[in-house]
Scaffold this motif. Structure first.
Motif, PDB file in Angstrom:
ATOM      1  N   UNK A 109       0.840  -1.201   0.000  1.00 11.93           N
ATOM      2  CA  UNK A 109       0.000   0.000   0.000  1.00 11.93           C
ATOM      3  C   UNK A 109       0.878   1.255   0.000  1.00 11.93           C
ATOM      4  N   UNK A 110       1.933   1.238   0.799  1.00 13.14           N
ATOM      5  CA  UNK A 110       2.822   2.399   0.848  1.00 13.14           C
ATOM      6  C   UNK A 110       3.583   2.561  -0.466  1.00 13.14           C
ATOM      7  N   UNK A 111       4.009   1.461  -1.033  1.00 12.05           N
ATOM      8  CA  UNK A 111       4.681   1.538  -2.332  1.00 12.05           C
ATOM      9  C   UNK A 111       3.747   2.139  -3.374  1.00 12.05           C
ATOM     10  N   UNK A 112       2.499   1.711  -3.343  1.00 14.07           N
ATOM     11  CA  UNK A 112       1.547   2.243  -4.303  1.00 14.07           C
ATOM     12  C   UNK A 112       1.334   3.743  -4.094  1.00 14.07           C
ATOM     13  N   UNK A 113       1.310   4.175  -2.831  1.00 17.88           N
ATOM     14  CA  UNK A 113       1.126   5.607  -2.573  1.00 17.88           C
ATOM     15  C   UNK A 113       2.205   6.433  -3.254  1.00 17.88           C
ATOM     16  N   UNK A 114       3.469   6.047  -3.060  1.00 17.75           N
ATOM     17  CA  UNK A 114       4.531   6.884  -3.612  1.00 17.75           C
ATOM     18  C   UNK A 114       4.729   6.652  -5.114  1.00 17.75           C
ATOM     19  N   UNK A 115       4.391   5.458  -5.609  1.00 16.70           N
ATOM     20  CA  UNK A 115       4.563   5.170  -7.033  1.00 16.70           C
ATOM     21  C   UNK A 115       3.429   5.732  -7.886  1.00 16.70           C
ATOM     22  N   UNK A 116       2.205   5.722  -7.349  1.00 16.57           N
ATOM     23  CA  UNK A 116       1.036   6.049  -8.161  1.00 16.57           C
ATOM     24  C   UNK A 116       0.275   7.288  -7.702  1.00 16.57           C
ATOM     25  N   UNK A 117       0.520   7.735  -6.489  1.00 15.13           N
ATOM     26  CA  UNK A 117      -0.287   8.827  -5.929  1.00 15.13           C
ATOM     27  C   UNK A 117       0.557  10.053  -5.602  1.00 15.13           C
ATOM     28  N   UNK A 118       1.693  10.192  -6.265  1.00 11.58           N
ATOM     29  CA  UNK A 118       2.609  11.281  -5.945  1.00 11.58           C
ATOM     30  C   UNK A 118       2.015  12.658  -6.122  1.00 11.58           C
ATOM     31  N   UNK A 119       1.199  12.850  -7.162  1.00 13.47           N
ATOM     32  CA  UNK A 119       0.626  14.173  -7.407  1.00 13.47           C
ATOM     33  C   UNK A 119      -0.323  14.582  -6.286  1.00 13.47           C
ATOM     34  N   UNK A 120      -1.094  13.633  -5.763  1.00 16.53           N
ATOM     35  CA  UNK A 120      -2.047  13.983  -4.703  1.00 16.53           C
ATOM     36  C   UNK A 120      -1.345  14.155  -3.363  1.00 16.53           C
ATOM     37  N   UNK A 121      -0.322  13.340  -3.088  1.00 16.98           N
ATOM     38  CA  UNK A 121       0.481  13.569  -1.891  1.00 16.98           C
ATOM     39  C   UNK A 121       1.140  14.945  -1.945  1.00 16.98           C
ATOM     40  N   UNK A 122       1.662  15.285  -3.108  1.00 18.16           N
ATOM     41  CA  UNK A 122       2.327  16.574  -3.271  1.00 18.16           C
ATOM     42  C   UNK A 122       1.341  17.724  -3.139  1.00 18.16           C
ATOM     43  N   UNK A 123       0.145  17.559  -3.662  1.00 23.37           N
ATOM     44  CA  UNK A 123      -0.860  18.618  -3.537  1.00 23.37           C
ATOM     45  C   UNK A 123      -1.154  18.924  -2.078  1.00 23.37           C
ATOM     46  N   UNK A 124      -1.194  17.898  -1.247  1.00 28.23           N
ATOM     47  CA  UNK A 124      -1.430  18.113   0.182  1.00 28.23           C
ATOM     48  C   UNK A 124      -0.268  18.875   0.817  1.00 28.23           C
ATOM     49  N   UNK A 125       0.968  18.497   0.472  1.00 27.14           N
ATOM     50  CA  UNK A 125       2.131  19.210   1.004  1.00 27.14           C
ATOM     51  C   UNK A 125       2.138  20.649   0.516  1.00 27.14           C
ATOM     52  N   UNK A 126       1.802  20.873  -0.743  1.00 24.61           N
ATOM     53  CA  UNK A 126       1.768  22.234  -1.289  1.00 24.61           C
ATOM     54  C   UNK A 126       0.737  23.093  -0.567  1.00 24.61           C
TER      55      UNK A 126
END
Length: 255
Positions: A109-126
């Motif tokens: 699940x964590x691998x999938x987050x960083x491999x496939x969901x980077x744009x949404x993780x980044x949007x939250x950080x932004x």
């Protein structure tokens, strides 16, 4: 050697209707600064937060709530806030494709987050880097996995050592379990949950978030490069560091 603070009065906010609301202030950065207290919070679901709890968050000046849950989670447990402040921001990490992981492989699940969901993780950080966004609170349902990754990325940008980020991540196990785990069991009673489900719900071994950060840095060279590759700007990341970190010279002036 790790520089992480021990759990102390003030890090965990025992708000009625929640289990895992924590302040991530107090961690030291590689340049000698310190993450500001009452600036970035992490949490589990807030739908049952009562008026007293909302008032306590208002008392620290909470301006932004970042919700990482999927639509179906929000439908069943809506945010309790009704005013203009805090501003509610929604970044569903899996964007409607939340894992129904029959194998219960949390690492995947964590691998999938960083491999496939980077744009949404980044949007939250932004969103945390926007002017006047802080103090902010980041949450999902348990405040463990999605929240854990976003907080790890933000703290890494701020200069906190990965070992300290992992120690903060592992504190979740102190607050999940007990009443939280019983609630999960009641919610899913009768569904024939697979063996190991209980452990998955509360599992937060520090090596898991370390492996996640290693995966990011192996692929991109650094957490900053990962965020830049998914839409962040250098100006935003610099603004986030400035907002989160009390520099060493500022601490010296108070002594």
């Amino acid at each position: 050697m790790t520089t992480v603070d021990s759990p102390r009065p003030g890090r965990h906010l025992p708000l009625a209707g929640t289990h895992n609301v924590r302040d991530v202030g107090g961690y030291r950065t590689r340049d000698g600064g310190t993450i500001r207290w009452q600036t970035l919070l992490r949490a589990d679901g807030l739908s049952r937060l009562d008026a007293e709890g909302q008032a306590r968050l208002a008392g620290i000046g909470l301006r932004t709530v970042i919700d990482l849950r999927e639509q179906e989670e929000r439908d069943g447990a809506p945010e309790p806030f009704t005013g203009e402040v805090p501003v509610l921001r929604w970044f569903p990490v899996f964007d409607g494709n939340m894992p129904a992981d029959g194998g219960l492989e949390l690492a995947r699940v964590y691998e999938r987050m960083v491999d496939e969901c980077g744009a949404r993780l980044t949007a939250a950080v932004r969103a945390l880097a926007e002017p006047d966004a802080l103090p902010a609170l980041v949450h999902c349902t348990a405040g463990k996995d999605r929240t854990g990754v976003v907080i790890a990325l933000a703290l890494s940008v701020a200069g906190v050592a990965h070992e300290d980020i992992a120690a903060d991540y592992a504190l979740t196990s102190v607050h999940l379990g007990g009443a939280f785990l019983e609630e999960v069991r009641r919610k899913y009673a009768g569904l024939g949950l697979p063996q190991g489900f209980d452990e998955l719900v509360i599992a937060c071994p520090p090596e898991l978030i370390l492996a996640t950060l290693d995966r990011v840095t192996t692929a991109h060279g650094s957490v900053e490069n990962f965020l830049l590759a998914h839409g962040a700007t250098t100006e935003e990341l610099a603004a986030l560091r400035t907002a989160l970190v009390e520099p060493v010279e500022a601490k010296g002036k108070r002594t």
